[in-house]
Design an enzyme around this catalytic site. Structure first.
Site, PDB file in Angstrom:
ATOM      1  N   ARG A 113       0.114 -10.654  12.086  1.00 62.99           N
ATOM      2  CA  ARG A 113      -0.216  -9.294  11.592  1.00 62.99           C
ATOM      3  C   ARG A 113      -1.289  -9.364  10.511  1.00 62.99           C
ATOM      4  NH1 ARG A 113       5.755  -7.933  11.287  1.00 62.99           N
ATOM      5  NH2 ARG A 113       5.569  -7.629   9.059  1.00 62.99           N
ATOM      6  N   ARG A 125     -10.866   1.950   9.895  1.00 70.81           N
ATOM      7  CA  ARG A 125     -10.669   0.535  10.223  1.00 70.81           C
ATOM      8  C   ARG A 125     -11.965  -0.081  10.709  1.00 70.81           C
ATOM      9  NH1 ARG A 125      -4.887   0.631  12.258  1.00 70.81           N
ATOM     10  NH2 ARG A 125      -3.800  -0.220  10.462  1.00 70.81           N
ATOM     11  N   ARG A 132      12.969 -10.993   3.300  1.00 64.61           N
ATOM     12  CA  ARG A 132      13.691  -9.721   3.167  1.00 64.61           C
ATOM     13  C   ARG A 132      14.886  -9.645   4.117  1.00 64.61           C
ATOM     14  NH1 ARG A 132       8.448  -5.715   3.454  1.00 64.61           N
ATOM     15  NH2 ARG A 132       8.552  -6.408   5.617  1.00 64.61           N
ATOM     16  N   ARG A 148      14.823  -7.887   9.865  1.00 66.23           N
ATOM     17  CA  ARG A 148      13.956  -7.325  10.896  1.00 66.23           C
ATOM     18  C   ARG A 148      13.429  -8.458  11.763  1.00 66.23           C
ATOM     19  NH1 ARG A 148       9.546  -3.292   8.518  1.00 66.23           N
ATOM     20  NH2 ARG A 148       8.598  -4.066  10.420  1.00 66.23           N
ATOM     21  N   LYS A 163       0.829  -1.216   0.000  1.00 66.89           N
ATOM     22  CA  LYS A 163       0.000   0.000   0.000  1.00 66.89           C
ATOM     23  C   LYS A 163       0.862   1.265   0.000  1.00 66.89           C
ATOM     24  CE  LYS A 163      -2.319  -0.584   3.753  1.00 66.89           C
ATOM     25  NZ  LYS A 163      -2.112  -1.842   4.483  1.00 66.89           N
TER      26      LYS A 163
END
Ligand SMILES: [Zn+2]
Length: 217
Positions: free
Chosen positions: A172, A88, A127, A161, A14
């Site tokens: 999440r 939300r 990543r 991370r 996004k």
């Protein structure tokens, strides 16, 4: 001026798409997280209120968030707007409708970046980046040319991370799905929801969004 919501789980891209829309169409991005951080740092009366609430570990009320969004919209009456992270809940969606109506605006599209959960998990957990020069890599999609050596600076130290592990990422995604579930029917009823393939390349997703905004899809 067009007003759109970008929907999609964390990692769906996004932010990347919103940045392109800002650069290419002069739209303004109203990211709730960014706005709260900015307000907090601004020292304005509303910012001080936000700071006190956040420092106390409490949630900033819908009233304050909508006030911030209103202020931001009023800085550019002719700009298209991209809403990210708000609304939300259904109550927030109704508040947004009211806020827009008060300014002679309306919501044009709710663009959902549809993702395949397993593929998204792979995208996020793969990543890593160079610890020295911060060049970004990915286990599957963009490995270093020589295993274990940074292409850019030759360093052999890399960082990942901590919260990008599979369990966290799945949590999440599930949290986001549960939180935004009531929004879907609210906007579906009004025929505003448009789906794009969030797993396609950044350019392809941008092209799909552009086609919707230009009324070609
Ligand atoms: Zn490097």
């Amino acid at each position: 001026m067009m007003n759109i919501i970008l929907l999609g789980p964390p990692g769906a891209g996004k932010g990347t798409q919103a940045a392109r829309l800002q650069a290419e169409r002069g739209m303004i991005q109203l990211s709730t997280g960014d706005m709260l951080r900015e307000a907090r740092a601004s020292g304005s009366p509303i910012g001080d209120k936000v700071k006190a609430i956040m420092d106390a570990g409490e949630l900033v009320s819908d009233e304050i968030v909508t006030a911030l969004i209103g202020e931001r919209l009023d800085t550019c009456a002719d700009c298209g707007a991209i809403f990210d992270g708000f609304p939300r809940t259904k109550a927030q969606a109704e508040a947004l409708d009211l806020l827009l109506a008060e300014r002679g605006r309306k919501l044009d599209h709710v663009i959902e970046l549809a993702v395949d959960e397993d593929a998204l998990v792979k995208r996020i957990t793969g990543r890593f980046s160079c610890a020295k020069c911060a060049t970004g890599y990915h286990d599957s999609f963009k490995p270093t040319q020589v295993p274990g050596v940074c292409d850019g600076c030759g360093s052999t130290e890399f960082v990942r991370r901590k919260d990008d592990n599979e369990e966290n990422v799945r949590t999440r995604i599930a949290e986001h799905r549960a939180k935004t579930a009531p929004l879907r029917p609210y906007y579906d009823e009004r025929g505003l929801v448009r789906r794009v393939d969030g797993m396609a390349s950044v350019d392809e997703v941008a092209a799909q969004i552009a086609a919707i905004l230009d009324g070609e899809a």
